[in-house]
Design an enzyme around this catalytic site. Structure first.
Site, PDB file in Angstrom:
ATOM      1  N   HIS B  81       0.638  -1.270  -0.004  1.00  0.00           N
ATOM      2  CA  HIS B  81      -0.001  -0.250  -0.165  1.00  0.00           C
ATOM      3  C   HIS B  81       0.944   1.091  -0.027  1.00  0.00           C
ATOM      4  O   HIS B  81       0.225   2.397  -0.438  1.00  0.00           O
ATOM      5  CB  HIS B  81      -0.980  -0.151   1.271  1.00  0.00           C
ATOM      6  CG  HIS B  81      -0.389   0.417   2.501  1.00  0.00           C
ATOM      7  ND1 HIS B  81      -0.304  -0.539   3.615  1.00  0.00           N
ATOM      8  CD2 HIS B  81      -0.681   1.489   3.242  1.00  0.00           C
ATOM      9  CE1 HIS B  81       0.277   0.176   4.577  1.00  0.00           C
ATOM     10  NE2 HIS B  81      -0.088   1.390   4.268  1.00  0.00           N
ATOM     11  N   ASP B 218       0.867  -7.524   2.259  1.00  0.00           N
ATOM     12  CA  ASP B 218       1.090  -6.068   1.871  1.00  0.00           C
ATOM     13  C   ASP B 218       2.702  -6.035   2.048  1.00  0.00           C
ATOM     14  O   ASP B 218       3.052  -5.244   2.691  1.00  0.00           O
ATOM     15  CB  ASP B 218       0.538  -5.426   3.034  1.00  0.00           C
ATOM     16  CG  ASP B 218       0.225  -3.777   2.729  1.00  0.00           C
ATOM     17  OD1 ASP B 218       0.826  -3.713   1.598  1.00  0.00           O
ATOM     18  OD2 ASP B 218      -0.454  -3.171   3.267  1.00  0.00           O
ATOM     19  N   SER B 656       3.832   2.362   8.313  1.00  0.00           N
ATOM     20  CA  SER B 656       3.805   1.373   7.351  1.00  0.00           C
ATOM     21  C   SER B 656       4.884   1.078   6.729  1.00  0.00           C
ATOM     22  O   SER B 656       5.716   1.812   6.040  1.00  0.00           O
ATOM     23  CB  SER B 656       2.527   1.999   6.399  1.00  0.00           C
ATOM     24  OG  SER B 656       1.346   1.746   6.774  1.00  0.00           O
TER      25      SER B 656
END
Lengths: 721, 721
Positions: B81, B218, B656
């Protein structure tokens, strides 16, 4: 086929038995004594076989639900949802007991649970297989076989019911491999003693139905009343509380994860031994169609009661039942889609086939059985869908009432023993109660909308799958029905019928069939018009049923013998008779990385609280939690009052209200639901995920002591001094 | 206020430290060495303070996300992402890399990640508090204070960036109690090496976002490229892979529940030390309003791209971000409503107040601080809503581009050091990239619809809360705006503007402000028209901000001193700088009777699979599972390949892609999300329920080895021989 070698198998079954799965007949329990003791049972399993002794005699049926006596004065505890109809019967717009709950201040204030309410105490269960099947030839036609078995059942029942105040039935086990006579004391004066408000008794409502975690106070108290002579009597102010021979001790000791629990009750129906093709038919056709029809029924009722609170109250119980069934069917379909049940059944059948052909004796006995059953299953499948559509039309209260009344007049012309079950002398009391009860559950606009909906559905079937006589009446042609014409017809019928009047219905109960045939009441005329056609359809169904009654037991005999040879346990499918199941308090893993622990508590209830139905607790309950007014019900490990718990016992519909017993056979909870994953267990029990959901009795007692103040009842149960 | 006594507190902080909560500055780690070792850290904590050594030097920023080097050739791993925009930049309708994934067959095929993509390697963090605050008088006005601090920051940055190829910033800690200069090597040529298909990298999509159990792959690999001299260079085919001083070792050893984990990364922003009234404002006004505006923005984009797949691709990244933010805000609101955070903050403030008044010295130092902050908070609250409505209008790409271009022309007239940050020489490269990037993320119809929507919302405000100059331009009067007139105006503006043309935008970059003032481009004219009004609004905001920069540090000094006296740990709020957090692999109890275990596995992925987005795995992945082709990645205890796991480390947006390290500082996972209960942790960390969600690196490696065959990369990381 002789059945003399069956008994041996049942004995063998004991060897391979394991906990959790299994709805055992009480007489089977000593055979699995070792398992029971190993899991923790502290009383002698032989005591559980005595239906007139403790504790089995305290476990009673409400007809569709289970309850248990918890005091010497006939106080019985069951689920709130089992008493829902009775509470609704006593509710009005002004005094809505469903919403507010009910507590009788003294015994005289206890409320009659309504016509048809019953408490049934099983007093004897006897094997009558020889009397039913004895000399019955395998060569009889289906209809003849059906009729012969029905005659023999009726004769046994009739003889049994000579003992006044008792109700008897003959129940088939393993699809007719065995027959037992069930004799029950029938108490006809049942009263509501205590019901919590809906915000407790139905907390979570349809949203939480079948779900875990759960926080529902699904309990209600009834009391059984009998005549002054101690015998069952019609409802009367002169009656006195029934004094059961035995009642259960309510324990506040509570349970911990891993503890032994057992449960006695009346599970209604399971289908654990159906064939792969039957399961497949049900998955792919029956359940989806039926779910759709129920959904349409529900919507029709909701739409047609939207503007009438009074009508809405009348249909509240019906709606509750429909929501439950729809969720149940959805659960079945969800469960089926992931379970691989059909593949497992096919594998089982391949094993059975190999086993049959592997031995000359077995080949001789069973070679044609599987094929015969397959043929019958295909035959039944062919008529299932049109039968369902036509059958739903009969859900109209006016049409079903007219049909039943006319049939009663026809059956009354025969000697009692020859009449259809349901229309014999023994049935008339219930027949009358049912006619009476209609007033509380009927609204013409709703009934008309329901009938219209189902006629439209039915009329969309191809003409050759419809019923000629019915089509004639409503002018249903090749292209279906014209809605305007149907509306006009229905308007006229509902305007003209007098069957909505209780006295008119009751008056028709005594009439001869000739009077019906001359009646101008449109629903009675329709019933007369459909008579021959309905009877012909019935005869066909009975013929098929008679053939099933020959073939299914043969198949079950083969299957049981095969399963035994594989070391598998064998217990009969549920059939509404008294069963015992046992297991442990246990959580489960519903999906990857999620574990459900087996107890919920008051804090979890507060987490769910929204103030809006169905998560609207009474303020007194929330206040008691805020005050940490837990008293003796605080669980040291949970650090709160337990509300509901999970166990691995094997239950189904009909078990609702069953007492959950600890190792000493003390009452510690009430079964009230299964988890979502258990819905499919009616067809296929998967021990890892199938769980029963219970009210922890400590929650019920806490509410009675700390929230609604039902101290007199607590004293009666020996909880308060 | 002097800050000479602050250092002592920070040392004291070590005493009360506990695992889980805390985003520690690397230099703080030796102070909490005992905790780190007790939980299981096996390397010397002092190594973690050396930003140029192993392992910290391998942890890099992407500007908004974190990544880490995992090979000597500049291979870097981050989240899918985080690379979403870059993958989207390289996707076309014909070759949709988002859908299909990407694997460069050889290095030359690695794809430029797009303008503005950066890898930032932190090389130094130095305390510059004295240089910033030094002789600054408390009696300065807000605007003056704001300006002075900005000037000093710019001077420090400018001096720092004399070291070519580096990017510097000054970051405020504790609201301005401390300032640090952050120096980062800025690598400008970043390329995509490997991305899994969306059905892996975004498996579960928005449905599962913030959720557990999770099954998302991810992860994505980038490679950093530099000039042949080893220094950062503009993207070019001549560039060569960057050779980082250190890279992380990827470990296949895996983790077990309870294992120590730590994580280094660049968390963006937390608000753990805000006042009760600030929290309450955010709960009750800011978040609900902002969530609603984002929802309207999302719907506007969805509606206006419904018929254009090409436009839909352009806005896919924006939509992803909006969905994430909306769910984030909803999570905040859900979390707030149950957390009692305001009551806890109030309790804290009462304690602070008692502590202040309990001592003469403290009274003297802090007596007026709390009141002053309260006044400022109220002042900020009063303008927040109209500012938000007006601010959303600026989300129009055309309007924001025009404003930025015109501002650049105005700022360019000043000496570089006096220009507004973002418009200095050092910013022009990024400025240009941003203008370039618009082409891939802009569609006129969508931009027009967005602008229209936000003008309508704004026009509904009372006139005295609106902006006069803006109202003039769009004819917004007492009664708001006429929709037809607005549509006509917008049609004309979008028809006439040339700013949608990249070359036109780039050409305007060099123009003098006089050219803008004579331009006929409607968006440039609007920007000129709004100039004075916008600057006046900005000056007001800066004045308020300047006053916050005086008062907030005073409040934080008091709060820190008080917390220390209570034995509480103190670490600064996240501010986009490199932090270390540590904890253990651990599940949690999200609600009553439910426990989430800390690992998911492949079987759980199959449970979720529907074949429909976002639960549509590539068939190769499903086949590998069906074949039980697990190789070395099978976890003995889980009996499957682990997919994602939970830990108690303290993270937020910006983290992230952070490498999750085991006790030996080997890479065992990638942080990619927090659980739903963690959303509120930005304001209030609740250790029992706050969890971070990681990709288990074994899952990423299993996919590369057994599903998509990325063997060369596995060799580069030393996983395959």
């Amino acid at each position: 086929m002789s059945r003399c070698w069956i008994a041996g198998w049942i004995v063998l079954a004991a060897v391979a038995v394991q906990a959790d799965e299994g709805m055992w007949q009480p007489h089977q329990l000593p055979l699995i004594e070792e398992d029971l003791r190993e899991l923790g049972l502290q009383i002698d399993p032989n005591r559980l076989t005595d239906l007139t002794g403790f504790p089995m005699n305290a476990v009673i049926s409400l007809g569709g639900c289970t309850a248990s006596f918890v005091s010497p004065d006939g106080l019985a505890v069951t689920n709130h949802h089992c008493a829902y109809g009775a509470i609704q019967y006593n509710s009005t717009e002004e005094n809505n007991l469903l919403e507010n709950g009910f507590l009788a201040g003294k015994r005289e204030e206890e409320l009659f649970a309504g016509p048809g309410s019953r408490i049934l105490v099983t007093v004897a269960v006897d094997d009558v297989t020889d009397e039913i099947l004895g000399d019955l030839s395998d060569s009889l036609g289906g209809g003849e076989r059906y009729g012969a078995i029905e005659q023999r059942e009726k004769a046994i029942v009739s003889e049994c019911e000579n003992d006044v105040g008792h109700r008897c039935r003959v129940a088939a086990f393993h699809g007719g491999l065995e027959y037992y006579r069930i004799k029950q004391l029938e108490i006809r004066d049942v009263r509501i003693v205590y019901a919590p408000p809906k915000g407790i008794g139905r907390y979570g409502g349809d949203v939480d139905n079948w779900m875990w975690p759960r926080h529902t106070g699904d309990f209600t108290f009834y009391r059984a009343y009998v005549g002054r002579d101690g015998k069952p009597a019609d409802p009367s102010a002169d009656n006195v509380p029934f004094r059961p021979k035995h009642h259960l001790t309510v324990s506040t000791a509570g349970l911990k994860p891993g503890d032994f629990v057992m449960l006695a009750g009346y599970p209604g129906r399971t289908n654990r031994y159906r064939t792969a093709s039957e399961v497949s038919d049900y998955i792919n056709e029956y359940y989806p169609t039926r779910r759709q029809l129920l959904l349409e029924w529900l919507r029709t009722i909701e739409e047609s009661t939207a503007d009438s609170p009074a009508d809405a109250i009348k249909y509240a119980s019906t709606i509750g039942g429909l929501n439950n069934s729809i969720k149940n069917y959805q659960g079945l379909l969800d469960g089926f889609s992931k379970s691989g049940v059909v593949a497992r059944k096919q594998e089982l059948e391949r094993g059975l086939q190999r086993w049959i052909v592997g031995d000359a004796q077995r080949r001789k006995r069973y070679a044609s059985t599987v094929g015969q059953l397959r043929g019958l299953v295909a035959e039944a499948k062919a008529v299932r869908e049109p039968d369902m559509y036509y059958g739903f039309i009969g859900r109209s209260t006016m049409l079903s009432t007219a049909r039943r009344l006319y049939r009663l007049s026809r059956e009354s012309g025969k000697p009692d023993a020859e009449r259809e079950p349901g229309y014999q002398e023994r049935d008339l009391k219930r027949f009358e109660e049912r006619l009476t009860r209609i007033d509380r559950r009927y609204a013409p606009a709703v009934d008309r909308a329901t009938l219209r909906r189902f006629i439209l559905n039915y009329a969309a079937l191809a003409a050759d799958r419809r019923v000629e006589a019915f089509d004639e009446w409503f002018d249903i042609g090749e292209d279906g029905v014209e809605e305007a014409a149907l509306d006009a017809k229905l308007d006229a019928m509902y305007a003209k019928t007098k069957l909505a009047d209780k006295q008119v219905r009751l008056d028709w109960m005594g009439m001869k069939s000739g009077k019906f045939e001359k009646s101008k009441d449109p629903f009675l005329r329709l019933a007369v018009h459909l008579w021959d056609s309905d009877r012909a359809r019935e005869a066909e169904a009975e013929d098929r049923s008679g053939r099933f009654k020959l073939t299914r037991p043969q198949y079950m005999a083969a299957l049981i013998e095969y399963l035994m040879s594989e070391g598998k346990e064998v217990y009969p499918d549920a059939n509404g008779t008294l069963r015992v199941t046992y297991g442990t308090v246990r959580g489960y893993k519903p999906r990857d990385a999620v574990y459900y622990t087996p107890f919920t508590g008051l804090q979890g209830l507060v987490e769910k609280e929204t103030g809006e139905e169905p998560f609207n607790s009474p303020s007194a309950l929330l206040q008691a939690i805020a005050d940490e007014s837990y008293g003796r019900y605080l669980d040291d490990e949970l650090k709160t009052v337990p509300v509901n718990f999970l166990s691995s016992v094997d239950t189904t519909g009909g078990n609702s209200g069953s007492p959950t017993l600890n190792a000493k056979a003390e009452l510690v909870g009430l079964l009230f639901d299964g988890n979502y994953e258990s819905i499919i267990a009616d067809w296929d029990f998967i021990p890892e995920i199938t769980r029963s959901i219970h009210v922890d009795i400590r929650y019920a007692l806490w509410i009675m002591q700390h929230v609604t103040g039902a101290h007199e009842l607590l004293r009666e149960m020996g909880i308060e001094p």
